[in-house]
Structure formats: structure tokens, C-alpha cells
Design a protein around this motif. Sequence first.
Motif, short mmCIF file in Angstrom:
data_model
loop_
_atom_site.label_atom_id
_atom_site.label_comp_id
_atom_site.label_asym_id
_atom_site.label_seq_id
_atom_site.Cartn_x
_atom_site.Cartn_y
_atom_site.Cartn_z
N ARG A 31 8.33 -7.63 7.47
CA ARG A 31 7.40 -6.54 7.83
C ARG A 31 8.04 -5.18 7.55
O ARG A 31 7.36 -4.26 7.10
CB ARG A 31 6.99 -6.67 9.30
CG ARG A 31 6.03 -7.80 9.53
CD ARG A 31 5.60 -7.90 10.98
NE ARG A 31 4.62 -8.96 11.14
CZ ARG A 31 4.69 -9.90 12.07
NH1 ARG A 31 5.67 -9.92 12.94
NH2 ARG A 31 3.75 -10.83 12.14
N ARG A 32 9.34 -5.08 7.81
CA ARG A 32 10.04 -3.83 7.52
C ARG A 32 10.03 -3.56 6.02
O ARG A 32 9.73 -2.45 5.57
CB ARG A 32 11.49 -3.88 8.03
CG ARG A 32 12.24 -2.56 7.87
CD ARG A 32 13.72 -2.71 8.14
NE ARG A 32 14.39 -3.57 7.18
CZ ARG A 32 14.72 -3.22 5.94
NH1 ARG A 32 14.43 -2.04 5.48
NH2 ARG A 32 15.34 -4.06 5.14
N LEU A 33 10.32 -4.59 5.23
CA LEU A 33 10.33 -4.43 3.78
C LEU A 33 8.95 -4.07 3.24
O LEU A 33 8.82 -3.23 2.35
CB LEU A 33 10.83 -5.72 3.11
CG LEU A 33 12.30 -6.06 3.30
CD1 LEU A 33 12.60 -7.44 2.73
CD2 LEU A 33 13.18 -5.00 2.67
N THR A 34 7.92 -4.70 3.79
CA THR A 34 6.56 -4.40 3.36
C THR A 34 6.21 -2.96 3.70
O THR A 34 5.62 -2.25 2.89
CB THR A 34 5.55 -5.36 4.02
OG1 THR A 34 5.87 -6.69 3.63
CG2 THR A 34 4.13 -5.07 3.58
N GLY A 35 6.58 -2.53 4.88
CA GLY A 35 6.32 -1.15 5.29
C GLY A 35 7.03 -0.16 4.38
O GLY A 35 6.46 0.85 3.97
N ASP A 36 8.29 -0.47 4.04
CA ASP A 36 9.04 0.39 3.12
C ASP A 36 8.37 0.46 1.76
O ASP A 36 8.23 1.53 1.18
CB ASP A 36 10.48 -0.11 2.96
CG ASP A 36 11.34 0.09 4.19
OD1 ASP A 36 10.90 0.79 5.14
OD2 ASP A 36 12.45 -0.46 4.22
N ALA A 37 7.95 -0.70 1.25
CA ALA A 37 7.31 -0.75 -0.07
C ALA A 37 5.99 0.00 -0.07
O ALA A 37 5.67 0.73 -1.01
CB ALA A 37 7.10 -2.20 -0.50
N GLU A 38 5.22 -0.14 1.00
CA GLU A 38 3.94 0.56 1.08
C GLU A 38 4.16 2.07 1.20
O GLU A 38 3.40 2.85 0.64
CB GLU A 38 3.11 0.03 2.24
CG GLU A 38 2.55 -1.34 1.97
CD GLU A 38 1.77 -1.93 3.13
OE1 GLU A 38 1.84 -1.38 4.25
OE2 GLU A 38 1.10 -2.94 2.91
#
Length: 83
Positions: free
Chosen positions: A25-32
Motif C-alpha cells: 500500500r505504501r508503494l502504491t501510494g508512492d507510485a500514485e
Amino acid sequence: MSDEITAEQLRQELKDVDEELAELRRLTGDAEARRGQDSDTSEGYIEPEEIATELTGIAETEAVIDTLEQRRERIEAQLKALG
């Protein structure tokens, strides 16, 4: 030795899944958050291929998150069944 999974093993597996979910979820948030931002060397134009790659990566990560959430639900059900 028994093949039955103990409550402690299930709790550890649940903890591991929760940690993996948090990281994804952290990685997805960073990517978004980065999506659509220009790099330092950019001239203000983002290649469509780059956008497609970013979106594909986000979609794949979200699919993994969905799978892990389903796994988490199964683990919780197993723990509940053990009482």
C-alpha cells in the motif's frame, strides 16, 4: 508430527500478510503520488509508454493487494474456527 496448523502459526502468517499489505500500500501510494510528475531532466512531456508502464505497475500491485486481502480473510476464518 501433526500437519495441523496451530493458532500461533496462523497469527504469525497473519502478521506477515499484514506487513506485506502495508508495504504494498505504501508503494502504491508512492507510485500514485509520482504519477504524472515531471523528472528533473524532463522538458514537460511524459511519454505515453511511461504513463502506461506506471499505470500497469499500479494495477498489478493492486491485484496483489487484493489477493493478499483474500488470504488474510482466509487466515482470520481459520483462526476463528480454531476458537
